[in-house]
Design a protein around this motif. Structure first.
Motif, short mmCIF file in Angstrom:
data_model
loop_
_atom_site.label_atom_id
_atom_site.label_comp_id
_atom_site.label_asym_id
_atom_site.label_seq_id
_atom_site.Cartn_x
_atom_site.Cartn_y
_atom_site.Cartn_z
N ARG A 31 0.87 -1.18 0.00
CA ARG A 31 0.00 0.00 0.00
C ARG A 31 0.90 1.23 0.00
O ARG A 31 1.87 1.29 0.76
CB ARG A 31 -0.89 -0.01 1.23
CG ARG A 31 -1.96 1.06 1.22
CD ARG A 31 -3.00 0.82 2.32
NE ARG A 31 -2.42 0.68 3.64
CZ ARG A 31 -2.23 1.68 4.50
NH1 ARG A 31 -2.56 2.92 4.16
NH2 ARG A 31 -1.71 1.47 5.69
N VAL A 32 0.61 2.19 -0.88
CA VAL A 32 1.47 3.38 -1.02
C VAL A 32 0.65 4.63 -0.76
O VAL A 32 -0.47 4.77 -1.26
CB VAL A 32 2.08 3.43 -2.45
CG1 VAL A 32 3.00 4.63 -2.60
CG2 VAL A 32 2.83 2.15 -2.77
N LYS A 39 9.13 16.86 10.40
CA LYS A 39 10.07 17.88 9.93
C LYS A 39 9.56 18.61 8.69
O LYS A 39 10.21 19.53 8.19
CB LYS A 39 11.42 17.26 9.60
CG LYS A 39 12.14 16.65 10.77
CD LYS A 39 13.44 16.03 10.28
CE LYS A 39 14.15 15.25 11.38
NZ LYS A 39 15.34 14.56 10.85
N GLY A 40 8.42 18.17 8.14
CA GLY A 40 7.87 18.78 6.94
C GLY A 40 8.37 18.17 5.64
O GLY A 40 8.07 18.66 4.56
N GLU A 41 9.14 17.07 5.73
CA GLU A 41 9.63 16.40 4.53
C GLU A 41 8.50 15.59 3.89
O GLU A 41 7.69 14.98 4.60
CB GLU A 41 10.75 15.41 4.88
CG GLU A 41 12.01 16.01 5.40
CD GLU A 41 13.02 14.93 5.79
OE1 GLU A 41 14.15 15.01 5.32
OE2 GLU A 41 12.66 14.02 6.57
N ASN A 42 8.48 15.58 2.58
CA ASN A 42 7.54 14.72 1.85
C ASN A 42 8.01 13.29 1.93
O ASN A 42 9.18 12.99 1.67
CB ASN A 42 7.44 15.16 0.39
CG ASN A 42 6.63 16.41 0.23
OD1 ASN A 42 5.57 16.56 0.82
ND2 ASN A 42 7.13 17.33 -0.58
N MET A 43 7.09 12.40 2.25
CA MET A 43 7.39 10.99 2.37
C MET A 43 6.45 10.20 1.47
O MET A 43 5.26 10.51 1.40
CB MET A 43 7.18 10.51 3.82
CG MET A 43 7.91 11.32 4.87
SD MET A 43 9.68 11.07 4.86
CE MET A 43 9.81 9.42 5.46
N LEU A 44 6.99 9.19 0.80
CA LEU A 44 6.17 8.24 0.06
C LEU A 44 6.28 6.93 0.83
O LEU A 44 7.32 6.26 0.80
CB LEU A 44 6.65 8.09 -1.38
CG LEU A 44 5.75 7.25 -2.28
CD1 LEU A 44 4.37 7.90 -2.40
CD2 LEU A 44 6.36 7.10 -3.66
N GLY A 63 3.89 3.04 -9.62
CA GLY A 63 2.43 3.10 -9.77
C GLY A 63 1.87 4.38 -9.16
O GLY A 63 1.05 5.07 -9.78
N TRP A 64 2.34 4.72 -7.97
CA TRP A 64 1.89 5.96 -7.32
C TRP A 64 2.36 7.17 -8.12
O TRP A 64 1.59 8.11 -8.37
CB TRP A 64 2.41 6.04 -5.89
CG TRP A 64 1.86 7.21 -5.15
CD1 TRP A 64 0.72 7.24 -4.40
CD2 TRP A 64 2.40 8.54 -5.13
NE1 TRP A 64 0.53 8.52 -3.91
CE2 TRP A 64 1.54 9.33 -4.33
CE3 TRP A 64 3.52 9.14 -5.70
CZ2 TRP A 64 1.77 10.69 -4.10
CZ3 TRP A 64 3.76 10.49 -5.46
CH2 TRP A 64 2.89 11.25 -4.67
N LEU A 65 3.63 7.18 -8.53
CA LEU A 65 4.18 8.31 -9.28
C LEU A 65 3.45 8.50 -10.62
O LEU A 65 3.22 9.64 -11.04
CB LEU A 65 5.68 8.11 -9.51
CG LEU A 65 6.54 8.27 -8.26
CD1 LEU A 65 7.92 7.66 -8.48
CD2 LEU A 65 6.65 9.73 -7.83
N ARG A 66 3.08 7.42 -11.27
CA ARG A 66 2.34 7.51 -12.54
C ARG A 66 0.99 8.19 -12.34
O ARG A 66 0.57 9.02 -13.14
CB ARG A 66 2.14 6.14 -13.16
CG ARG A 66 3.33 5.59 -13.87
CD ARG A 66 3.04 4.19 -14.36
NE ARG A 66 2.28 4.26 -15.59
CZ ARG A 66 2.68 3.76 -16.75
NH1 ARG A 66 3.84 3.15 -16.83
NH2 ARG A 66 1.95 3.85 -17.81
N GLU A 67 0.30 7.80 -11.28
CA GLU A 67 -1.01 8.39 -11.01
C GLU A 67 -0.88 9.86 -10.64
O GLU A 67 -1.69 10.70 -11.05
CB GLU A 67 -1.76 7.61 -9.93
CG GLU A 67 -2.26 6.27 -10.42
CD GLU A 67 -3.08 6.37 -11.71
OE1 GLU A 67 -4.03 7.19 -11.77
OE2 GLU A 67 -2.77 5.64 -12.67
#
Length: 171
Positions: A31-32, A39-44, A63-67
């Motif tokens: 699950r993604v 700290k405000g960092e973007n996390m996947l 798959g997540w990046l494509r969407e």
């Protein structure tokens, strides 16, 4: 080198995103989701019990990046399409080795999902470039004038893409 391993940082638009594996008992699914850490960092975040399977984690992250790319590209195409007064049929997100975008005579636009990793100004350039083909199906001076009307600095963006595209192919 595993590009999609736990803790890896990958570019995402004008910023970056850190991959985070969260272990569970589920040995069949990944699950993604995206979040920000304290700290405000973007996390996947990739949540799964699947271990030692870099291909599975790449597939889940891509798959997540494509969407995400689809949503951003559809938004950009709509905005620039209106500005340029052109029509579009379909938008398809692909993974090509060397092409960033293409436009068919029927108005179908194809984009490489890896564009979402690049700075937003480069994504804009590729979208405008492909939409300009809705008026000129060539790279004539008239075509480049269409691009320049929307992006007066298109030459700088085009040069940046030529110089840096190799950094994004690996993903």
């Amino acid at each position: 080198m595993e590009l999609y391993k736990d803790g890896a940082v990958i570019p995402l638009g004008d910023g970056e995103i850190r991959l985070c594996r969260i272990e569970t008992r589920d040995k069949e699914h990944i699950r993604v989701y995206r979040k920000q850490n304290p700290k405000g960092e973007n996390m996947l975040c990739m949540v799964s019990g699947i271990e030692h399977n870099p291909a599975a984690y790449r597939m889940a992250a891509v798959g997540w990046l494509r969407e995400y790319a689809r949503a951003e590209l559809e938004r950009k195409v709509e905005a620039f399409r209106k500005q340029m007064r052109v029509s579009v049929n379909r938008i398809v997100i692909k993974e090509q080795k060397t092409r960033w975008g293409s436009c068919s005579s029927k108005g179908n636009l194809n984009f490489n999902w890896k564009l979402i990793l690049m700075p937003e100004r480069i994504l804009d350039y590729v979208v405008v470039h492909e939409l300009a083909h809705r008026k000129q199906m060539n790279h004539s001076p008239v075509f480049w004038k269409e691009v320049e009307t929307v992006l007066p600095d298109y030459r700088d963006r085009r040069q940046w893409l030529r110089e840096h595209e190799g950094e994004f192919i690996k993903y």
